[in-house]
Design a protein around this motif. Structure first.
Motif, mmCIF file in Angstrom:
data_model
loop_
_atom_site.group_PDB
_atom_site.id
_atom_site.type_symbol
_atom_site.label_atom_id
_atom_site.label_comp_id
_atom_site.label_asym_id
_atom_site.label_seq_id
_atom_site.Cartn_x
_atom_site.Cartn_y
_atom_site.Cartn_z
ATOM 1 N N GLY A 1 0.790 -1.226 0.000
ATOM 2 C CA GLY A 1 0.000 0.000 0.000
ATOM 3 C C GLY A 1 0.819 1.271 0.000
ATOM 4 N N ASP A 2 2.142 1.159 0.155
ATOM 5 C CA ASP A 2 2.997 2.349 0.137
ATOM 6 C C ASP A 2 2.914 3.051 -1.213
ATOM 7 N N LYS A 3 2.860 4.379 -1.153
ATOM 8 C CA LYS A 3 2.851 5.169 -2.374
ATOM 9 C C LYS A 3 4.280 5.519 -2.773
ATOM 10 N N ALA A 4 4.422 6.050 -3.983
ATOM 11 C CA ALA A 4 5.741 6.280 -4.566
ATOM 12 C C ALA A 4 6.679 7.113 -3.681
ATOM 13 N N PRO A 5 6.229 8.227 -3.075
ATOM 14 C CA PRO A 5 7.158 8.991 -2.235
ATOM 15 C C PRO A 5 7.699 8.193 -1.059
ATOM 16 N N ALA A 6 6.837 7.393 -0.407
ATOM 17 C CA ALA A 6 7.281 6.573 0.719
ATOM 18 C C ALA A 6 8.279 5.529 0.255
ATOM 19 N N ALA A 7 8.038 4.941 -0.921
ATOM 20 C CA ALA A 7 8.969 3.958 -1.470
ATOM 21 C C ALA A 7 10.310 4.614 -1.772
ATOM 22 N N ALA A 8 10.269 5.835 -2.281
ATOM 23 C CA ALA A 8 11.512 6.561 -2.556
ATOM 24 C C ALA A 8 12.280 6.834 -1.276
ATOM 25 N N GLY A 9 11.547 7.098 -0.200
ATOM 26 C CA GLY A 9 12.181 7.385 1.084
ATOM 27 C C GLY A 9 12.941 6.213 1.666
ATOM 28 N N VAL A 10 12.633 4.995 1.204
ATOM 29 C CA VAL A 10 13.371 3.816 1.665
ATOM 30 C C VAL A 10 14.826 3.894 1.205
ATOM 31 N N ILE A 11 15.039 4.481 0.042
ATOM 32 C CA ILE A 11 16.401 4.651 -0.461
ATOM 33 C C ILE A 11 17.107 5.762 0.298
ATOM 34 N N HIS A 12 16.428 6.917 0.418
ATOM 35 C CA HIS A 12 17.001 8.042 1.162
ATOM 36 C C HIS A 12 15.876 9.034 1.447
ATOM 37 N N THR A 13 15.919 9.638 2.611
ATOM 38 C CA THR A 13 14.859 10.582 2.979
ATOM 39 C C THR A 13 14.775 11.753 1.998
ATOM 40 N N ASP A 14 15.907 12.124 1.388
ATOM 41 C CA ASP A 14 15.894 13.212 0.404
ATOM 42 C C ASP A 14 15.040 12.854 -0.805
ATOM 43 N N PHE A 15 15.018 11.570 -1.165
ATOM 44 C CA PHE A 15 14.226 11.127 -2.305
ATOM 45 C C PHE A 15 12.736 11.375 -2.037
ATOM 46 N N GLU A 16 12.319 11.137 -0.788
ATOM 47 C CA GLU A 16 10.917 11.353 -0.442
ATOM 48 C C GLU A 16 10.611 12.840 -0.301
ATOM 49 N N ARG A 17 11.514 13.540 0.337
ATOM 50 C CA ARG A 17 11.296 14.968 0.587
ATOM 51 C C ARG A 17 11.236 15.760 -0.718
ATOM 52 N N GLY A 18 12.082 15.394 -1.674
ATOM 53 C CA GLY A 18 12.112 16.131 -2.930
ATOM 54 C C GLY A 18 11.483 15.387 -4.092
ATOM 55 N N PHE A 19 10.590 14.450 -3.786
ATOM 56 C CA PHE A 19 10.002 13.604 -4.829
ATOM 57 C C PHE A 19 9.324 14.433 -5.919
ATOM 58 N N ILE A 20 9.628 14.098 -7.170
ATOM 59 C CA ILE A 20 8.972 14.725 -8.319
ATOM 60 C C ILE A 20 8.106 13.699 -9.046
ATOM 61 N N ALA A 21 8.720 12.570 -9.411
ATOM 62 C CA ALA A 21 7.989 11.537 -10.140
ATOM 63 C C ALA A 21 8.765 10.226 -10.076
ATOM 64 N N ALA A 22 8.107 9.156 -10.493
ATOM 65 C CA ALA A 22 8.743 7.838 -10.559
ATOM 66 C C ALA A 22 8.585 7.295 -11.972
ATOM 67 N N GLU A 23 9.693 6.848 -12.547
ATOM 68 C CA GLU A 23 9.664 6.199 -13.855
ATOM 69 C C GLU A 23 9.554 4.701 -13.603
ATOM 70 N N VAL A 24 8.438 4.111 -13.995
ATOM 71 C CA VAL A 24 8.096 2.747 -13.570
ATOM 72 C C VAL A 24 7.859 1.824 -14.762
ATOM 73 N N SER A 25 8.377 0.625 -14.640
ATOM 74 C CA SER A 25 7.992 -0.448 -15.557
ATOM 75 C C SER A 25 7.784 -1.711 -14.736
ATOM 76 N N ALA A 26 6.834 -2.524 -15.131
ATOM 77 C CA ALA A 26 6.633 -3.810 -14.461
ATOM 78 C C ALA A 26 7.796 -4.731 -14.825
ATOM 79 N N TYR A 27 8.206 -5.559 -13.881
ATOM 80 C CA TYR A 27 9.341 -6.464 -14.107
ATOM 81 C C TYR A 27 9.146 -7.295 -15.368
ATOM 82 N N ASP A 28 7.984 -7.917 -15.515
ATOM 83 C CA ASP A 28 7.738 -8.784 -16.673
ATOM 84 C C ASP A 28 7.838 -8.008 -17.988
ATOM 85 N N ASP A 29 7.330 -6.766 -17.975
ATOM 86 C CA ASP A 29 7.374 -5.950 -19.193
ATOM 87 C C ASP A 29 8.807 -5.591 -19.562
ATOM 88 N N LEU A 30 9.615 -5.238 -18.555
ATOM 89 C CA LEU A 30 10.999 -4.867 -18.819
ATOM 90 C C LEU A 30 11.796 -6.061 -19.347
#
Length: 371
Positions: free
Chosen positions: A306-335
């Motif tokens: 249920g985590d949204k993109a900013p929270a997921a970004a924050g797992v890498i670094h709090t700056d990623f969540e604080r300054g979140f702009i967007a997420a470039e996403v592809s499903a594993y199977d599609d990639l």
């Protein structure tokens, strides 16, 4: 890091399983009750075949899996809730974990002592569940007494707590774990404050004999004891029961991957069940994985369902969540099907998601941020 506690009656294979899961020999695994006194702790990587596939696409220099913590807890006996055996130590430690792996013995062996003199996995499960429930009831009785006066004076928080306790106690008294009581979302929030032992999600590990593993993995119900546990787990807990052979897996600890695979193949199986158990616990804890990949590394990151993109970004670094702009996403199977990030983009399988996007298991993500 979230913790899973390995529990069970004495001499059912808890410490052997801990050694197998953590690929160590930290835990004593002797043929007598209470060979585990103080809890053993080990960090376990979660098997994820997707990492190796993505690393080939990206030419990554290293792979980093996600991890959870396992705790080997002292064996429990009947009367633990009143201090019998190592009950107090057991209950205090289990209160600190987030989920329970309950090991049940599903093999006969006269050379390995059972605390009660016979092998009966359902009896063992009921004893452990009863002790957890009795401990919870005692804790709730005390809490009701302390909150009762405030509730009478009109304190809303205390009123809500007393109402939930009065709903829980009859349910527990009937032998049902708190986890199985239907509650509203508001009641679930209050329940978390009680830290009840029987409210923790559980997965059952059916420990079978070495020569029974192949048949039990192919058809779990071919083992009568495993079949009983699977039925009980589904009916009483809505839970999963995994077949493992802790003794076989422990023998694999010192082997290289290729040698271990050959050893298992000679026994007619591809896995002793431990990988499935680790993945099952990960799911049980409500955890999911998203992936990042590049030349430096391919890595799995842990998020909560249920985590949204900013929270997921924050797992890498709090700056990623604080300054979140967007997420470039592809499903594993599609990639993987596309064969590269650029090909996935050309095929329309690479998309830009914003702050409200709920990250899915297996998403391959690159975050855009600005701090």
């Amino acid at each position: 890091m979230l913790k899973a506690g390995i529990v069970g009656m004495p001499n059912v294979g808890k410490s052997t399983l801990f050694n197998a899961v953590t690929r160590t020999r930290k835990a004593q695994a002797e043929n007598y009750p209470f060979c585990t006194i103080d809890p053993n702790i080990g960090v376990v990587t979660v098997p994820d075949e997707r990492l190796a596939v993505l690393s080939k696409i990206s030419g990554s220099q290293k792979l980093i899996a996600t991890a959870i913590e396992f705790v080997d807890i002292a064996g429990l006996v009947e009367g633990a809730s009143t201090g019998a055996g190592l009950g107090n130590k057991f209950l205090a430690t289990i209160r600190e974990v987030d989920a329970i792996v309950q090991v049940v013995r599903c093999f006969e062996n006269d050379d390995i002592i059972h605390e009660l003199g016979s092998v009966d996995p359902l009896r063992d499960i009921e004893i452990i569940n009863s002790e957890l429930i009795l401990s919870d009831m005692a804790a709730l009785d005390k809490r009701r007494e302390s909150r009762g006066k405030k509730a009478k004076s009109g304190d809303k928080e205390s009123i809500d707590e007393v109402a939930l306790i009065d709903k829980l106690l009859p349910h527990l008294d009937a032998g049902n774990p708190a986890l199985t009581l239907e509650l509203s979302d508001a009641e679930k929030v209050v329940l978390k404050e009680f830290f009840l032992l029987s409210s923790k999600r559980t997965i059952f590990a059916c420990n079978v004999a070495e020569d029974e593993l192949g048949a039990a993995i192919e058809n779990p119900d071919s083992n009568a004891l495993v079949a009983k546990v699977r039925q009980y787990a589904a009916d009483a807990h809505g839970a999963e029961a995994i077949v493992i052979s802790a003794r076989i897996e422990e023998e694999l600890i010192d082997l290289e991957d290729a040698d271990a695979a050959e050893f298992l193949a000679d026994m007619g199986v591809s896995d002793s069940g431990v990988s499935t158990l680790i993945k099952g616990v990960y799911q049980l804890l409500g955890l999911r994985t998203y992936l990042t990949t590049g030349v430096q590394e391919t890595r799995a990151w842990t998020i909560v369902t249920g985590d949204k993109a900013p929270a997921a970004a924050g797992v890498i670094h709090t700056d990623f969540e604080r300054g979140f702009i967007a997420a470039e996403v592809s499903a594993y199977d599609d990639l993987v099907a596309a064969g590269s990030k650029s090909a996935a983009r050309d095929a329309g399988k690479l998309r830009i998601e914003g702050k409200e996007y709920v990250v899915q298991d297996g998403d391959v993500i690159e975050f855009r941020f600005n701090v």
